[in-house]
Scaffold this motif. Structure first.
Motif, PDB file in Angstrom:
ATOM      1  N   ARG A  98       0.838  -1.204   0.000  1.00 41.15           N
ATOM      2  CA  ARG A  98       0.000   0.000   0.000  1.00 41.15           C
ATOM      3  C   ARG A  98       0.874   1.255   0.000  1.00 41.15           C
ATOM      4  NH1 ARG A  98      -5.053   1.371   0.327  1.00 41.15           N
ATOM      5  NH2 ARG A  98      -5.754  -0.689   0.944  1.00 41.15           N
ATOM      6  N   ASP A  99       1.934   1.275   0.787  1.00 46.72           N
ATOM      7  CA  ASP A  99       2.825   2.438   0.805  1.00 46.72           C
ATOM      8  C   ASP A  99       3.437   2.681  -0.576  1.00 46.72           C
ATOM      9  OD1 ASP A  99       2.298   2.715   3.510  1.00 46.72           O
ATOM     10  OD2 ASP A  99       4.277   2.017   4.168  1.00 46.72           O
ATOM     11  N   LEU A 100       3.866   1.602  -1.227  1.00 47.76           N
ATOM     12  CA  LEU A 100       4.424   1.741  -2.575  1.00 47.76           C
ATOM     13  C   LEU A 100       3.363   2.242  -3.547  1.00 47.76           C
ATOM     14  CD1 LEU A 100       6.636  -1.455  -2.646  1.00 47.76           C
ATOM     15  CD2 LEU A 100       7.467   0.885  -3.018  1.00 47.76           C
ATOM     16  N   TRP A 101       2.158   1.688  -3.485  1.00 44.71           N
ATOM     17  CA  TRP A 101       1.068   2.120  -4.362  1.00 44.71           C
ATOM     18  C   TRP A 101       0.769   3.600  -4.149  1.00 44.71           C
ATOM     19  CZ3 TRP A 101      -1.554   2.619  -8.409  1.00 44.71           C
ATOM     20  CH2 TRP A 101      -2.816   3.181  -8.422  1.00 44.71           C
ATOM     21  N   GLU A 102       0.628   4.005  -2.900  1.00 42.40           N
ATOM     22  CA  GLU A 102       0.303   5.408  -2.609  1.00 42.40           C
ATOM     23  C   GLU A 102       1.380   6.344  -3.156  1.00 42.40           C
ATOM     24  OE1 GLU A 102      -2.517   6.639  -1.483  1.00 42.40           O
ATOM     25  OE2 GLU A 102      -3.395   4.652  -1.178  1.00 42.40           O
ATOM     26  N   GLU A 103       2.624   5.922  -3.086  1.00 45.32           N
ATOM     27  CA  GLU A 103       3.722   6.770  -3.577  1.00 45.32           C
ATOM     28  C   GLU A 103       3.801   6.765  -5.106  1.00 45.32           C
ATOM     29  OE1 GLU A 103       6.585   9.575  -3.286  1.00 45.32           O
ATOM     30  OE2 GLU A 103       5.371   8.806  -1.632  1.00 45.32           O
TER      31      GLU A 103
END
Length: 153
Positions: A98-103
């Motif tokens: 999720r952190d990678l997706w959001e970034e």
């Protein structure tokens, strides 16, 4: 204390680690666990291929490190296609995808209204949690399986 997570743009020196990470999880999307029949895909994740993507302005790669260990990678191609999103198994279920997706979605091309991804069957539930919807049937070709998905942004 939780390990220090750093998300940053990929650099050419990251290519060997990125290649190793993706190769290490390739069993989740190749039709055969040993990769038999998926030669074209496996060639596309070699160190040389990853270095080519990182150096290509049509791709935007980011990496996630936990301390000094590459834990995940994401890439957007053409400003609207999620080309890679992989997390090392040791870091699954920790919010890293999720952190990678959001970034990575922050680098979508201006005016982009939709992002697409060809999800492995294994990752469909993850993408659904991110708001993606299945956009076509499961496809098996060249030794890999994927399900096209899309998300309006």
């Amino acid at each position: 204390m939780a390990p220090l997570r750093t998300i940053r743009p990929a650099v050419l020196a990251d290519a060997p680690e990125i290649s190793a990470l993706i190769t290490g999880v390739s069993r989740f999307f190749t039709l055969e666990p040993d990769g038999r029949g998926a030669g074209a895909f496996l060639k596309s994740i070699t160190t040389e291929a990853i270095a080519g993507y990182i150096g290509d302005p049509g791709y935007h790669y980011i990496t996630a490190f936990e301390e000094n260990t590459l834990a995940g990678v994401a890439a957007l191609r053409g400003g609207n296609h999620l080309f890679h999103l992989f997390v090392a198994p040791a870091f699954h279920r920790q919010g890293l995808a999720r952190d990678l997706w959001e970034e990575i979605k922050k680098s979508a091309a201006p005016g982009t209204s939709e992002i697409t991804v060809n999800s492995s069957p294994y990752a469909v539930p993850v993408y659904e949690r991110f708001g993606f919807a299945v956009a076509g049937p499961r496809t098996e070709a060249a030794g890999i399986a994927f399900i096209p998905m899309k998300k309006r942004i």
